[in-house]
Design an enzyme around this catalytic site. Structure first.
Site, PDB file in Angstrom:
ATOM      1  N   TYR A  98       0.823  -1.211   0.000  1.00 23.33           N
ATOM      2  CA  TYR A  98       0.000   0.000   0.000  1.00 23.33           C
ATOM      3  C   TYR A  98       0.858   1.263   0.000  1.00 23.33           C
ATOM      4  CZ  TYR A  98      -4.333  -2.583   1.045  1.00 23.33           C
ATOM      5  OH  TYR A  98      -5.415  -3.419   0.993  1.00 23.33           O
TER       6      TYR A  98
ATOM      7  N   PRO B 111     -16.459  -0.388   1.160  1.00 26.80           N
ATOM      8  CA  PRO B 111     -17.864  -0.448   1.561  1.00 26.80           C
ATOM      9  C   PRO B 111     -18.703   0.670   0.953  1.00 26.80           C
ATOM     10  CG  PRO B 111     -16.553   0.471   3.333  1.00 26.80           C
ATOM     11  CD  PRO B 111     -15.584  -0.033   2.300  1.00 26.80           C
ATOM     12  N   LEU B 112     -18.030   1.738   0.521  1.00 28.09           N
ATOM     13  CA  LEU B 112     -18.737   2.854  -0.119  1.00 28.09           C
ATOM     14  C   LEU B 112     -18.496   2.874  -1.626  1.00 28.09           C
ATOM     15  CD1 LEU B 112     -18.075   5.585   2.591  1.00 28.09           C
ATOM     16  CD2 LEU B 112     -20.180   4.296   2.199  1.00 28.09           C
TER      17      LEU B 112
ATOM     18  N   GLY C 244     -15.834   3.051  -3.525  1.00 29.05           N
ATOM     19  CA  GLY C 244     -14.984   4.130  -4.019  1.00 29.05           C
ATOM     20  C   GLY C 244     -15.561   5.513  -3.821  1.00 29.05           C
ATOM     21  N   GLY C 245     -16.485   5.660  -2.862  1.00 26.55           N
ATOM     22  CA  GLY C 245     -17.075   6.962  -2.579  1.00 26.55           C
ATOM     23  C   GLY C 245     -18.418   7.191  -3.241  1.00 26.55           C
ATOM     24  N   LEU C 246     -18.787   6.341  -4.198  1.00 33.40           N
ATOM     25  CA  LEU C 246     -20.042   6.541  -4.917  1.00 33.40           C
ATOM     26  C   LEU C 246     -21.240   6.447  -3.982  1.00 33.40           C
ATOM     27  CD1 LEU C 246     -21.400   7.033  -7.652  1.00 33.40           C
ATOM     28  CD2 LEU C 246     -21.423   4.542  -7.996  1.00 33.40           C
ATOM     29  N   LEU C 247     -21.153   5.593  -2.961  1.00 31.81           N
ATOM     30  CA  LEU C 247     -22.246   5.435  -2.011  1.00 31.81           C
ATOM     31  C   LEU C 247     -22.126   6.385  -0.824  1.00 31.81           C
ATOM     32  CD1 LEU C 247     -22.435   1.536  -2.018  1.00 31.81           C
ATOM     33  CD2 LEU C 247     -24.115   3.118  -2.989  1.00 31.81           C
TER      34      LEU C 247
ATOM     35  N   LYS D 230     -21.391  13.745  -4.918  1.00 29.92           N
ATOM     36  CA  LYS D 230     -20.398  14.761  -5.289  1.00 29.92           C
ATOM     37  C   LYS D 230     -19.072  14.131  -5.701  1.00 29.92           C
ATOM     38  CE  LYS D 230     -22.329  18.400  -2.314  1.00 29.92           C
ATOM     39  NZ  LYS D 230     -22.095  19.247  -1.106  1.00 29.92           N
TER      40      LYS D 230
END
Length: 345
Positions: A53, A221-222, A224-227, A231
């Protein structure tokens, strides 16, 4: 912050885990240190990292130093936890490509032992709480991998073993091997991509984990931020684009709009719905969030204490379509025979 028992370990981990995949890029090293401090202040005791990472070229993006000039995420995390290691459950992984040598990846005894020592040095600690096999290695028999983990557990260098991006049949096989050989390295957790949009883990993995007492630890869990917030679509880099993959397909954007609609109707934020729904799924103990700012971390942490009503959970579940098969990053096909006719997997 609420806590769950991790698998059969008896060890409690925060329902929200801090992910460090983009440490050194977003947030930068200094802000990453502040984020770790904020996580501890919020009661988050579970932090997820890996030997690859932070400083991989796939994480390159405009405005961030190139990979060759970035520190590994483990190193940034180790510095941030200096003097605060006690009470923190650190999860890290190995198998990814870490150099140009032919043995600089995989799950062989050689590579695992080399990488454990590297991770311990970077993290400035004498033990790793949860050590994952990071994707399937089809060149190494699982008996060898589990035996190496068993030795490391007996040496006190790792505490527990997990499997990342493994299909259910491979998880079951690892459990059988550990039981048959009386190894201390039976997997306790399965890390996998899992969210309202991508529910492939429910096809077989969730049932296997529930049956055998493993915890599921979802990443992304989101999605990549879409959920989290629509914005995110206005950002220059979002979703799997952070890892060099394409952007969101239209069907995923449509589902995110539905989640946003329900969130506004119920007076909640989309990220609260997505995280609370996932935390309510069978076998899920903790979800790994990958915030790029302390503000995002604090917002995500609010979901740990939320309990949606059954009808709300049903409404969210009805939005998603369960995919027909489990997909993961490592190749996984029929067993290949050795020259002597025995199967390699």
């Amino acid at each position: 912050m609420k806590y769950s028992v991790l698998g059969r370990t008896g060890m409690r981990v925060s329902r929200i885990a801090l992910g460090t995949a983009t440490f050194g890029v977003a947030p930068d090293p200094q802000d990453a240190g502040r984020m770790v401090g904020a996580a501890l202040d919020l009661g988050i005791n579970f932090i997820d990292t890996a030997d690859v990472y932070g400083n991989m070229p796939v994480f390159d993006r405009p405005g961030a130093p190139p990979a060759a000039e970035r520190q590994p995420a483990e190193e940034i995390l180790g510095r941030a936890l200096r003097g605060r290691r006690d009470g923190v459950v650190i999860a890290t992984k190995s198998n990814g490509i870490v150099g140009h040598g032919v043995n600089d990846r995989g799950l062989s005894r050689k590579h695992i032992i080399d990488q454990v020592e590297t991770s311990l040095r970077r993290l400035q600690t004498d033990h790793i709480d949860l050590y994952y096999a990071h994707d399937v290695d089809t060149d190494t028999r699982p008996e060898q991998t589990l035996a190496a983990y068993d030795d490391l557990i007996r040496q006190g260098k790792i505490r527990y073993v997990g499997l990342s991006n493994y299909p259910a049949w491979r998880v079951t096989r690892a459990l059988w091997i550990a039981d048959d050989r009386r190894l201390a390295s039976a997997p306790m957790a399965a890390q996998v991509k899992y969210n309202l949009i991508d529910r492939a883990a429910e096809r077989e993995l969730a049932s296997a984990c529930g049956e055998f007492g493993l915890s599921i630890i979802p990443y992304a869990p989101l999605h990549g931020g879409l959920l989290a917030d629509l914005k995110v679509l206005d950002r220059e880099v979002s979703g799997d684009e952070r890892f060099g993959a394409p952007g969101f397909p239209e069907r995923e954007i449509s589902l995110a709009h539905e989640v946003d609609r329900l969130a506004r109707e119920w007076g909640l934020a989309p990220y609260q719905l997505a995280l609370a729904w996932l935390l309510a799924r069978p076998a899920v103990a903790s979800v790994i969030v990958g915030p790029e700012t302390v503000g995002e971390l604090r917002a995500n942490a609010t979901a740990a204490d939320m309990e949606l009503e059954p009808w709300q959970l049903e409404a969210l579940t009805a939005l998603a379509v369960e995919p027909p098969t489990f997909h993961h990053r490592a190749g996984d096909g029929p067993a290949k025979p050795h020259a002597n006719g025995t199967a390699t997997r």
